[in-house]
Motif scaffolding. Sequence first.
Motif, PDB file in Angstrom:
ATOM      1  N   ALA A 135      -2.080 -46.159  48.583  1.00  0.00           N
ATOM      2  CA  ALA A 135      -1.841 -45.421  49.814  1.00  0.00           C
ATOM      3  C   ALA A 135      -1.215 -44.053  49.577  1.00  0.00           C
ATOM      4  CB  ALA A 135      -0.977 -46.246  50.763  1.00  0.00           C
ATOM      5  N   LYS A 136      -0.412 -43.916  48.543  1.00  0.00           N
ATOM      6  CA  LYS A 136       0.224 -42.613  48.309  1.00  0.00           C
ATOM      7  C   LYS A 136      -0.622 -41.704  47.413  1.00  0.00           C
ATOM      8  CE  LYS A 136       3.148 -43.828  44.394  1.00  0.00           C
ATOM      9  NZ  LYS A 136       4.371 -43.556  43.724  1.00  0.00           N
ATOM     10  N   ALA A 137      -1.690 -42.226  46.834  1.00  0.00           N
ATOM     11  CA  ALA A 137      -2.520 -41.456  45.898  1.00  0.00           C
ATOM     12  C   ALA A 137      -3.091 -40.164  46.484  1.00  0.00           C
ATOM     13  CB  ALA A 137      -3.629 -42.338  45.327  1.00  0.00           C
ATOM     14  N   PRO A 138      -3.634 -40.153  47.711  1.00  0.00           N
ATOM     15  CA  PRO A 138      -4.170 -38.879  48.232  1.00  0.00           C
ATOM     16  C   PRO A 138      -3.115 -37.774  48.314  1.00  0.00           C
ATOM     17  CG  PRO A 138      -5.001 -40.719  49.522  1.00  0.00           C
ATOM     18  CD  PRO A 138      -3.935 -41.271  48.608  1.00  0.00           C
ATOM     19  N   PHE A 139      -1.901 -38.131  48.725  1.00  0.00           N
ATOM     20  CA  PHE A 139      -0.825 -37.132  48.769  1.00  0.00           C
ATOM     21  C   PHE A 139      -0.542 -36.608  47.364  1.00  0.00           C
ATOM     22  CE2 PHE A 139       3.471 -35.646  48.340  1.00  0.00           C
ATOM     23  CZ  PHE A 139       3.664 -34.872  49.462  1.00  0.00           C
ATOM     24  N   ILE A 140      -0.467 -37.498  46.403  1.00  0.00           N
ATOM     25  CA  ILE A 140      -0.154 -37.096  45.028  1.00  0.00           C
ATOM     26  C   ILE A 140      -1.235 -36.176  44.478  1.00  0.00           C
ATOM     27  CG2 ILE A 140       0.080 -37.944  42.645  1.00  0.00           C
ATOM     28  CD1 ILE A 140       1.500 -40.418  43.859  1.00  0.00           C
ATOM     29  N   VAL A 141      -2.490 -36.530  44.660  1.00  0.00           N
ATOM     30  CA  VAL A 141      -3.591 -35.714  44.140  1.00  0.00           C
ATOM     31  C   VAL A 141      -3.557 -34.313  44.747  1.00  0.00           C
ATOM     32  CG1 VAL A 141      -6.109 -35.465  44.088  1.00  0.00           C
ATOM     33  CG2 VAL A 141      -5.060 -37.668  43.530  1.00  0.00           C
ATOM     34  N   ALA A 142      -3.394 -34.225  46.065  1.00  0.00           N
ATOM     35  CA  ALA A 142      -3.354 -32.920  46.724  1.00  0.00           C
ATOM     36  C   ALA A 142      -2.145 -32.107  46.274  1.00  0.00           C
ATOM     37  CB  ALA A 142      -3.336 -33.100  48.241  1.00  0.00           C
ATOM     38  N   THR A 143      -1.008 -32.759  46.167  1.00  0.00           N
ATOM     39  CA  THR A 143       0.208 -32.051  45.774  1.00  0.00           C
ATOM     40  C   THR A 143       0.163 -31.646  44.306  1.00  0.00           C
ATOM     41  OG1 THR A 143       1.430 -33.232  47.474  1.00  0.00           O
ATOM     42  CG2 THR A 143       2.736 -32.163  45.764  1.00  0.00           C
ATOM     43  N   GLN A 144      -0.435 -32.466  43.453  1.00  0.00           N
ATOM     44  CA  GLN A 144      -0.572 -32.087  42.045  1.00  0.00           C
ATOM     45  C   GLN A 144      -1.409 -30.827  41.900  1.00  0.00           C
ATOM     46  OE1 GLN A 144      -2.082 -35.638  40.143  1.00  0.00           O
ATOM     47  NE2 GLN A 144      -0.035 -36.306  39.560  1.00  0.00           N
ATOM     48  N   ALA A 145      -2.464 -30.704  42.683  1.00  0.00           N
ATOM     49  CA  ALA A 145      -3.297 -29.497  42.614  1.00  0.00           C
ATOM     50  C   ALA A 145      -2.478 -28.268  43.003  1.00  0.00           C
ATOM     51  CB  ALA A 145      -4.521 -29.648  43.517  1.00  0.00           C
ATOM     52  N   ALA A 146      -1.717 -28.373  44.085  1.00  0.00           N
ATOM     53  CA  ALA A 146      -0.860 -27.255  44.503  1.00  0.00           C
ATOM     54  C   ALA A 146       0.214 -26.989  43.461  1.00  0.00           C
ATOM     55  CB  ALA A 146      -0.222 -27.573  45.858  1.00  0.00           C
ATOM     56  N   ALA A 147       0.767 -28.039  42.888  1.00  0.00           N
ATOM     57  CA  ALA A 147       1.831 -27.893  41.897  1.00  0.00           C
ATOM     58  C   ALA A 147       1.327 -27.215  40.628  1.00  0.00           C
ATOM     59  CB  ALA A 147       2.420 -29.265  41.568  1.00  0.00           C
ATOM     60  N   LEU A 148       0.152 -27.587  40.169  1.00  0.00           N
ATOM     61  CA  LEU A 148      -0.396 -26.960  38.961  1.00  0.00           C
ATOM     62  C   LEU A 148      -0.693 -25.485  39.193  1.00  0.00           C
ATOM     63  CD1 LEU A 148      -2.634 -29.878  37.721  1.00  0.00           C
ATOM     64  CD2 LEU A 148      -0.678 -28.888  36.494  1.00  0.00           C
ATOM     65  N   ALA A 149      -1.211 -25.148  40.373  1.00  0.00           N
ATOM     66  CA  ALA A 149      -1.455 -23.732  40.695  1.00  0.00           C
ATOM     67  C   ALA A 149      -0.134 -22.976  40.745  1.00  0.00           C
ATOM     68  CB  ALA A 149      -2.192 -23.621  42.028  1.00  0.00           C
ATOM     69  N   TRP A 150       0.866 -23.567  41.372  1.00  0.00           N
ATOM     70  CA  TRP A 150       2.195 -22.947  41.477  1.00  0.00           C
ATOM     71  C   TRP A 150       2.825 -22.775  40.095  1.00  0.00           C
ATOM     72  CZ3 TRP A 150       6.967 -25.505  40.495  1.00  0.00           C
ATOM     73  CH2 TRP A 150       8.103 -24.803  40.911  1.00  0.00           C
ATOM     74  N   ALA A 151       2.732 -23.802  39.250  1.00  0.00           N
ATOM     75  CA  ALA A 151       3.349 -23.751  37.921  1.00  0.00           C
ATOM     76  C   ALA A 151       2.680 -22.747  37.002  1.00  0.00           C
ATOM     77  CB  ALA A 151       3.314 -25.137  37.278  1.00  0.00           C
ATOM     78  N   SER A 152       1.422 -22.431  37.269  1.00  0.00           N
ATOM     79  CA  SER A 152       0.702 -21.496  36.394  1.00  0.00           C
ATOM     80  C   SER A 152       0.976 -20.037  36.737  1.00  0.00           C
ATOM     81  CB  SER A 152      -0.802 -21.767  36.457  1.00  0.00           C
ATOM     82  OG  SER A 152      -1.310 -21.396  37.730  1.00  0.00           O
ATOM     83  N   GLN A 153       1.736 -19.784  37.778  1.00  0.00           N
ATOM     84  CA  GLN A 153       2.063 -18.412  38.153  1.00  0.00           C
ATOM     85  C   GLN A 153       2.857 -17.760  37.031  1.00  0.00           C
ATOM     86  OE1 GLN A 153       4.049 -18.461  41.937  1.00  0.00           O
ATOM     87  NE2 GLN A 153       2.435 -19.654  42.899  1.00  0.00           N
ATOM     88  N   PRO A 154       2.495 -16.524  36.644  1.00  0.00           N
ATOM     89  CA  PRO A 154       3.154 -15.886  35.500  1.00  0.00           C
ATOM     90  C   PRO A 154       4.641 -15.637  35.676  1.00  0.00           C
ATOM     91  CG  PRO A 154       1.527 -14.423  36.511  1.00  0.00           C
ATOM     92  CD  PRO A 154       1.449 -15.733  37.225  1.00  0.00           C
ATOM     93  N   LYS A 155       5.143 -15.576  36.902  1.00  0.00           N
ATOM     94  CA  LYS A 155       6.572 -15.306  37.093  1.00  0.00           C
ATOM     95  C   LYS A 155       7.450 -16.521  36.825  1.00  0.00           C
ATOM     96  CE  LYS A 155       6.449 -16.336  41.960  1.00  0.00           C
ATOM     97  NZ  LYS A 155       6.528 -15.859  43.290  1.00  0.00           N
ATOM     98  N   LEU A 156       6.835 -17.650  36.505  1.00  0.00           N
ATOM     99  CA  LEU A 156       7.587 -18.868  36.270  1.00  0.00           C
ATOM    100  C   LEU A 156       7.554 -19.242  34.802  1.00  0.00           C
ATOM    101  CD1 LEU A 156       6.227 -20.915  39.278  1.00  0.00           C
ATOM    102  CD2 LEU A 156       8.375 -19.678  39.160  1.00  0.00           C
ATOM    103  N   SER A 157       8.599 -19.889  34.341  1.00  0.00           N
ATOM    104  CA  SER A 157       8.620 -20.384  32.966  1.00  0.00           C
ATOM    105  C   SER A 157       9.164 -21.801  32.982  1.00  0.00           C
ATOM    106  CB  SER A 157       9.488 -19.503  32.077  1.00  0.00           C
ATOM    107  OG  SER A 157      10.832 -19.587  32.477  1.00  0.00           O
TER     108      SER A 157
END
Length: 178
Positions: free
Chosen positions: A146-168
């Motif tokens: 039941a929680k898998a769809p939330f995790i998948v969607a949030t992981q996609a947003a999280a990976l995009a956010w984490a790849s931003q060059p201003k972050l380390s």
Amino acid sequence: MSPVVEHDRRWAAHYAEAATRVVAALAPLPVTLHHIGSTAVPGIMAKPIIDMLGEVATFAAIDAAAARLVAIGFEAMGEYGEPGRRYFRLHDGGGVRTHHLHVFATGAPALARHLAFRDYLIAHRDAAAAYSALKAALPAAGYQVAKAPFIVATQAAALAWASQPKLSRQPDMRIVPK
């Protein structure tokens, strides 16, 4: 009934204690450990099981050292349904599961995915609150599915956010702006 409980500030200390034991048991094998999962995100509800993420150079190394984790109480589960992972779990004296250890080889996409998800929830309190509310509303039966769809969607947003060059990323630290 939901399998989650209110956040417990002691979870960070439980992680640190277990991580110290794991590193000592695996020495001299170099391993990087991270506290992941909901117990690593302040303020959200979680199953009271500490999730640890381990990174090693090769699977051959962790496979050769698995008996040392078993010697300190962990149960070796192999891939346990996730190719490219070595999974270990720990139970207390009463048989209640207390820790999960997910080990991946350096460079595995799962490492970035798990860390980005944790760091995203820490940095985005609205997403963390939504995840917490979802988990609290789910019954124990079917909880993971039941929680898998939330995790998948949030992981996609999280990976995009984490790849931003201003972050380390710093080992076992949340992502912080430079």
